[in-house]
Design an enzyme around this catalytic site. Structure first.
Site, PDB file in Angstrom:
ATOM      1  N   PRO A 230       0.813  -1.201   0.000  1.00 51.96           N
ATOM      2  CA  PRO A 230       0.000   0.000   0.000  1.00 51.96           C
ATOM      3  C   PRO A 230       0.856   1.265   0.000  1.00 51.96           C
ATOM      4  O   PRO A 230       2.069   1.204   0.206  1.00 51.96           O
ATOM      5  CB  PRO A 230      -0.788  -0.111   1.293  1.00 51.96           C
ATOM      6  CG  PRO A 230       0.071  -0.950   2.199  1.00 51.96           C
ATOM      7  CD  PRO A 230       0.859  -1.846   1.313  1.00 51.96           C
ATOM      8  N   TYR A 231       0.186   2.365  -0.319  1.00 50.63           N
ATOM      9  CA  TYR A 231       0.814   3.694  -0.361  1.00 50.63           C
ATOM     10  C   TYR A 231       0.129   4.546   0.700  1.00 50.63           C
ATOM     11  O   TYR A 231      -1.088   4.700   0.690  1.00 50.63           O
ATOM     12  CB  TYR A 231       0.635   4.303  -1.746  1.00 50.63           C
ATOM     13  CG  TYR A 231       1.019   5.763  -1.845  1.00 50.63           C
ATOM     14  CD1 TYR A 231       0.065   6.771  -1.733  1.00 50.63           C
ATOM     15  CD2 TYR A 231       2.362   6.138  -2.015  1.00 50.63           C
ATOM     16  CE1 TYR A 231       0.417   8.115  -1.818  1.00 50.63           C
ATOM     17  CE2 TYR A 231       2.722   7.470  -2.100  1.00 50.63           C
ATOM     18  CZ  TYR A 231       1.745   8.455  -1.999  1.00 50.63           C
ATOM     19  OH  TYR A 231       2.082   9.788  -2.078  1.00 50.63           O
TER      20      TYR A 231
END
Lengths: 67, 67, 67, 67, 67, 67
Positions: A2-3
Site C-alpha cells: 500500500p501507499y
C-alpha cells in the site's frame, strides 16, 4: 502497495520522528494486513502552517494568537 | 471531515489571499452541508510552475512564451 | 489549474449540494485569485464512513453510538 | 491535522482490520508527535485491483496469473 | 517510487485501456528517469461525472447538455 | 480532466526530464483515451528522500547505506 500519505504542518519534526513514523506505519501494515515491508510506501508531506486552514483560519494565525 | 486540498501554481499568492480562500471554502462547507467550521480542513499546495504540465508543456515554459 | 479535491464522508449529499459546492469554490477562485472558471477543476470524493477514521475510531462506529 | 491517507487494493479487508489500522496509526501520531487523537484523520481508499498498475501490468492480471 | 495517480471521469474506460495506460506511463518512467518497472505504481481513480466540477458546473450536467 | 499526479523522490530530475514526462503522459492520454492535450494536467511532486519511507526506513538512510 500500500501507499500511505501523511500530511501534517511543518513544525520541527525531526528526522528520527519521521523514521519512527515510517517504522510504525510499516509495522501496522505488516501485522494487520500481512503486507511485506518491501511493498509499503509511506510519504510525509510537511505543510507550511500558513497553507493549512482549520476552523476558517490559517494555522499560522491560530498559533500566533496562542503565543 | 471534510478535508479540502487546493492545488495551484506558485505565483505570488499572498497570505491574505490564502486566508480568504480558507474563509470562503469553510463558509461553503458550513452553508451547503451544515458542517461545523472546526471540522473543516483546507490545505493549499503551491506547485512550482516548472512542475505543472498543461496541454503537453510545462507552465513555466508556457508563461515565458506569453511574456 | 487550480485543482481542488473535496473529501467528505458519504452521507446523503445531494446532486444539488454538489453543484452548489462546485459553483461556490469556482467563484472563490475567480474572486480571490482572478482565475477563469474554465481553468478550475473541483473533484468531490465521497468516502464510506467505515473508511474514515477520526479520534482513533471509524466514523461508522462513532455515528452508530451517536444513534 | 494530521491527515493520513492509506491507499491499498481492495481484497477482503475487514471492518475490524480497518478499525485496527485507524487505532494504530492514531496511536503512532500520539506517541511520536504528541498529537491529540481528536486531531487525527485516517482515510482508507480501497482501490480495485484492476485500477492499480504495478511493474507495468494491472494487479488484477498479476493476481490471476499467480492463481 | 515513483507513485503516479491518474484521476479521470468514469466513462466506459475499458480494462485494456487501463492496461495500456499503465504500460505507457511505466515505460515513460523507465525511459526518462531510468526507473525499474518494479518500482513504479500507477493508480487510476475513476470519478463519477457528477463528482467532477469544471467551469463551475458538474460534468454530468455539462455532458447532458452536450447530448 | 484528466489530472495526473506524479510523486517521486527529489534527486536531480532536470527541467528537460520534467518536460519529457509531461509530453509523454499527455500523449498517452491522447492516444489511449482520445483526450485533447488542453484537457490534461500533469503535476510532479518532488519529495525529499528523507520524507519517503520504503521497506520500513527513510530513503535518505537507504541511499546513504548504498553509498
Amino acid at each position: 502497495m500500500p501507499y500511505i500519505n501523511v500530511r501534517l504542518t511543518r513544525k520541527d519534526i525531526t528526522t528520527e520522528q519521521k523514521a519512527q513514523i515510517v517504522r510504525e506505519i510499516t509495522a501496522t501494515m505488516q501485522s494487520v494486513l500481512g503486507k511485506r515491508p518491501e511493498s509499503v510506501h509511506v510519504v510525509i508531506d510537511e505543510i507550511d502552517p500558513e497553507n493549512w486552514g482549520y476552523a476558517g483560519e490559517l494555522t499560522s494565525v491560530h498559533r500566533k494568537r496562542q503565543g
